[in-house]
Design an enzyme around this catalytic site. Structure first.
Site, short mmCIF file in Angstrom:
data_model
loop_
_atom_site.label_atom_id
_atom_site.label_comp_id
_atom_site.label_asym_id
_atom_site.label_seq_id
_atom_site.Cartn_x
_atom_site.Cartn_y
_atom_site.Cartn_z
N LYS A 227 0.84 -1.20 0.00
CA LYS A 227 0.00 0.00 0.00
C LYS A 227 0.87 1.25 0.00
CE LYS A 227 -3.91 -2.30 2.07
NZ LYS A 227 -4.48 -2.85 3.30
N GLN B 79 -5.38 -1.98 9.46
CA GLN B 79 -5.12 -3.24 8.79
C GLN B 79 -5.68 -4.41 9.60
OE1 GLN B 79 -3.51 -3.67 5.70
NE2 GLN B 79 -4.25 -5.77 5.97
N ASP C 76 -11.76 2.30 3.66
CA ASP C 76 -12.09 0.90 3.41
C ASP C 76 -13.59 0.72 3.14
OD1 ASP C 76 -9.98 -0.90 3.26
OD2 ASP C 76 -9.68 -0.95 5.43
#
Ligand code: NAD
Length: 304
Positions: free
Chosen positions: A53, A97, A120
């Protein structure tokens, strides 16, 4: 032989669009979008994802801010970090995460992220907006799959779509996005009876199950489009022999390297029946990060 839906090529297109969007911001005198990534603990797969990322952010000009916390972090400390990031005007997107180490409540962490920074798309507010068909930050994997289908001109209106898997992050939002585009959608899952028969009705079959090679060629309607979200590592040669019967190269890699990546669909069998198929790797995998950075730019631009 089916067309290969190249996820890597589409991810590159999406990332180029983000890069241009960042340039537009800079040309207007605005700062680069800031994406905060919170990694708790030492999970090796998570470390790889976070590294990927950060590398993708660097490519498109997004500032990636990593926060690494030890595995024994208390929930209150994670809450406090999220609160600080919510209040930080230099941070447009926050990503925690997953999975979090045992003892930490991931729902509580995800619900604490400000919906406007929830890149997200997992916050109930954003999920609710999706349910209502309103703009909001949407889960990256299904929204990038939708972008791939649109790019390839796959007609969704009126088709029968079957989504295998009902997770919050892929199956359910994917089904809602297909419904929004006027597909007739069935969600199938581990308790579904006659899975093969239901899959055979699908003009579009999306598999997001996490079971290597579950979907056999005989489950696929001739001419269907198949999107394989699953990412599985197979090390068992007996299983490999069964699911890679039409993929001698994969079987070879499994035997020589001791393991190989594959999807939920038997790719070799699918290629003989379907009209288009996403491979694994190189299909949906690269799209997810592209979807994430698309969301980070949109959050910075307050577009959603
Ligand atoms: P999950 O474990 O949360 O959900 C799996 C779903 O599959 C469940 O709804 C379950 O009911 C269903 N299921 C399980 N076994 C089944 C069976 N035998 N028959 C029918 N349905 C069954 O998984 P997830 O997070 O949605 O991920 C699914 C897969 O997609 C995994 O392989 C994951 O690694 C992969 N994934 C890939 C990306 C990507 O970037 N390409 C992103 C997210 C997830």
């Amino acid at each position: 032989m089916a067309t290969i839906l190249d996820g890597k090529a589409h991810a590159d297109r999406m990332l180029e669009t983000v890069r241009q969007g960042v340039e537009v911001r800079l040309a207007k005198g605005l700062r680069a979008p800031g994406l905060a990534v919170v990694l708790v603990g030492e999970d090796p797969a998570s470390q790889v994802y976070v590294r990927n990322k950060s590398a993708a952010c660097a490519k498109v000009g997004i500032t990636s801010i990593e926060h690494r916390l030890p595995a024994d972090t208390a929930q209150a400390d994670l809450d406090a970090l999220i609160d600080r990031l919510n209040a930080d005007s230099g941070v447009d997107g926050i990503l925690v995460q997953l999975p979090l180490p045992q003892g930490l409540d991931s729902k509580r962490a995800l619900h604490r992220i400000s919906p406007a920074k929830d890149v997200d798309g997992f916050h109930p507010v954003n999920q609710g907006l999706l349910l209502e068909g309103l703009p909001g930050l949407r889960p990256c994997t299904p929204s990038a799959c939708m972008s791939l289908l649109a790019h390839h001109g796959v007609e969704l209106k009126g088709i029968r779509a079957v989504v295998l898997g009902r997770s919050e992050i892929v199956g359910k939002p994917m089904a809602l996005m297909l419904l929004e585009q006027h597909a007739t959608v069935t969600i199938a899952h581990s308790r579904t009876k006659d899975l093969a028969g239901i899959c055979r009705e699908a003009d579009l079959l999306v598999a997001a199950v996490g079971r290597p090679g579950l979907v056999e060629g005989s489950w696929i309607k001739p001419g269907a489009v198949v999107v394989d979200v699953g990412i599985n590592r197979v090390e068992d040669e007996i299983l490999g022999g069964r699911i890679f019967a039409q993929e001698p190269k994969k079987l070879d890699t499994l035997r020589t390297k001791g393991g190989v990546l594959c999807g939920d669909v038997r790719y070799g069998e699918a290629m003989a029946v379907a009209s288009a198929v996403t491979p694994v790797p190189g299909g949906v995998g690269p799209l997810t990060i592209a979807g994430l950075l698309t969301n980070a730019l949109a959050a910075a631009n307050r577009e959603v």
